[in-house]
Scaffold this motif. Sequence first.
Motif, mmCIF file in Angstrom:
data_model
loop_
_atom_site.group_PDB
_atom_site.id
_atom_site.type_symbol
_atom_site.label_atom_id
_atom_site.label_comp_id
_atom_site.label_asym_id
_atom_site.label_seq_id
_atom_site.Cartn_x
_atom_site.Cartn_y
_atom_site.Cartn_z
ATOM 1 N N MET A 1 1.532 16.114 -9.846
ATOM 2 C CA MET A 1 2.154 15.654 -8.607
ATOM 3 C C MET A 1 2.072 14.141 -8.536
ATOM 4 N N THR A 2 3.222 13.481 -8.584
ATOM 5 C CA THR A 2 3.222 12.022 -8.548
ATOM 6 C C THR A 2 3.913 11.484 -7.305
ATOM 7 N N GLU A 3 4.372 12.353 -6.444
ATOM 8 C CA GLU A 3 5.075 11.915 -5.247
ATOM 9 C C GLU A 3 4.223 10.953 -4.430
ATOM 10 N N GLY A 4 4.831 9.869 -3.992
ATOM 11 C CA GLY A 4 4.132 8.932 -3.127
ATOM 12 C C GLY A 4 3.356 7.853 -3.857
ATOM 13 N N TYR A 5 3.213 7.980 -5.180
ATOM 14 C CA TYR A 5 2.421 7.003 -5.916
ATOM 15 C C TYR A 5 3.293 5.844 -6.404
ATOM 16 N N ILE A 6 2.791 4.631 -6.232
ATOM 17 C CA ILE A 6 3.516 3.436 -6.643
ATOM 18 C C ILE A 6 3.510 3.330 -8.163
ATOM 19 N N LYS A 7 4.699 3.143 -8.743
ATOM 20 C CA LYS A 7 4.835 3.088 -10.193
ATOM 21 C C LYS A 7 5.143 1.684 -10.698
ATOM 22 N N PHE A 8 5.228 0.712 -9.782
ATOM 23 C CA PHE A 8 5.489 -0.659 -10.193
ATOM 24 C C PHE A 8 4.239 -1.506 -9.967
ATOM 25 N N ASP A 9 4.236 -2.707 -10.528
ATOM 26 C CA ASP A 9 3.153 -3.659 -10.312
ATOM 27 C C ASP A 9 3.332 -4.255 -8.918
ATOM 28 N N CYS A 10 2.464 -3.906 -8.006
ATOM 29 C CA CYS A 10 2.595 -4.327 -6.608
ATOM 30 C C CYS A 10 1.787 -5.598 -6.364
ATOM 31 N N ARG A 11 2.472 -6.705 -6.129
ATOM 32 C CA ARG A 11 1.830 -7.984 -5.812
ATOM 33 C C ARG A 11 1.802 -8.106 -4.285
ATOM 34 N N TRP A 12 0.711 -7.685 -3.696
ATOM 35 C CA TRP A 12 0.631 -7.511 -2.244
ATOM 36 C C TRP A 12 -0.160 -8.629 -1.583
ATOM 37 N N SER A 13 0.474 -9.312 -0.636
ATOM 38 C CA SER A 13 -0.210 -10.277 0.215
ATOM 39 C C SER A 13 -0.470 -9.617 1.560
ATOM 40 N N LYS A 14 -1.724 -9.585 1.985
ATOM 41 C CA LYS A 14 -2.083 -8.908 3.226
ATOM 42 C C LYS A 14 -1.854 -9.764 4.466
ATOM 43 N N LEU A 15 -1.200 -10.880 4.304
ATOM 44 C CA LEU A 15 -0.913 -11.732 5.451
ATOM 45 C C LEU A 15 0.049 -11.023 6.399
ATOM 46 N N PRO A 16 -0.127 -11.191 7.710
ATOM 47 C CA PRO A 16 0.782 -10.550 8.681
ATOM 48 C C PRO A 16 2.189 -11.108 8.547
ATOM 49 N N VAL A 17 3.178 -10.293 8.870
ATOM 50 C CA VAL A 17 4.569 -10.727 8.797
ATOM 51 C C VAL A 17 5.226 -10.573 10.163
ATOM 52 N N GLU A 18 6.182 -11.429 10.415
ATOM 53 C CA GLU A 18 6.959 -11.329 11.645
ATOM 54 C C GLU A 18 8.297 -10.686 11.307
ATOM 55 N N ILE A 19 8.565 -9.550 11.917
ATOM 56 C CA ILE A 19 9.775 -8.788 11.635
ATOM 57 C C ILE A 19 10.814 -9.076 12.720
ATOM 58 N N PRO A 20 12.027 -9.447 12.350
ATOM 59 C CA PRO A 20 13.064 -9.665 13.361
ATOM 60 C C PRO A 20 13.156 -8.466 14.304
ATOM 61 N N GLU A 21 13.242 -8.735 15.592
ATOM 62 C CA GLU A 21 13.140 -7.672 16.599
ATOM 63 C C GLU A 21 14.154 -6.552 16.388
ATOM 64 N N LYS A 22 15.405 -6.913 16.075
ATOM 65 C CA LYS A 22 16.428 -5.884 15.899
ATOM 66 C C LYS A 22 16.100 -4.968 14.724
ATOM 67 N N LEU A 23 15.623 -5.552 13.630
ATOM 68 C CA LEU A 23 15.263 -4.741 12.473
ATOM 69 C C LEU A 23 14.046 -3.869 12.776
#
Length: 203
Positions: free
Chosen positions: A1-23
């Motif tokens: 079972m591999t569903e849900g598992y990331i298969k790419f190299d994930c370069r993750w920054s844990k800094l908060p992001v501001e998402i445009p309100e409409k999106l």
Amino acid sequence: MTEGYIKFDCRWSKLPVEIPEKLLTGIVEWRNVCFRLDLIGADNSGIGFGNISAGEPGKKIFYITGSATGIFPEITGKHISRVDGYSFVENNVFCSGQVKASAETLTHAAIYEADPDVHAVIHVHHRKYWQALMGQVPATAEDITYGTPEMAEEIFRLFRETEVHEKKTIVMGGHPDGIITFGKDLDEAGAVLLAYINHIESL
């Protein structure tokens, strides 16, 4: 079972992001609708399935529901990741936020690249609807697995060779239950999805 598992190299920054309100509003509302319809969620093992993304015209970045968020009945901005960059060749994704980008991020990215008029993608799981749509809309090859560069190339092939522009829907041949709809915004992508569901349920 591999569903849900990331298969790419994930370069993750844990800094908060501001998402445009409409999106933000659109992603949260449509994701919660899909959860209530059992199109997005988690299996008995707690492995999540389904994801939603949206972006703004003319911008490379987009926002996507995060990995391992399928267990939550409702989400907020903290469950959404910003995709800052990616490479199909190098099989990597650069993302920011309190969660990692979905395992399906490269598939979403491929759709955005294949059609610049697309700014929203909804990916859900449902065996009945998947079976009903198979043969009715463009499908990815059975030997192509989710979240890989090969899936991205398969998406590009569908846009080159099939009527996917008109159908705005893809079934994932090698990803049982997987269905993707897309549009100029989430309301269009969601309307396409609900139209198919209503048609299937009326048969």
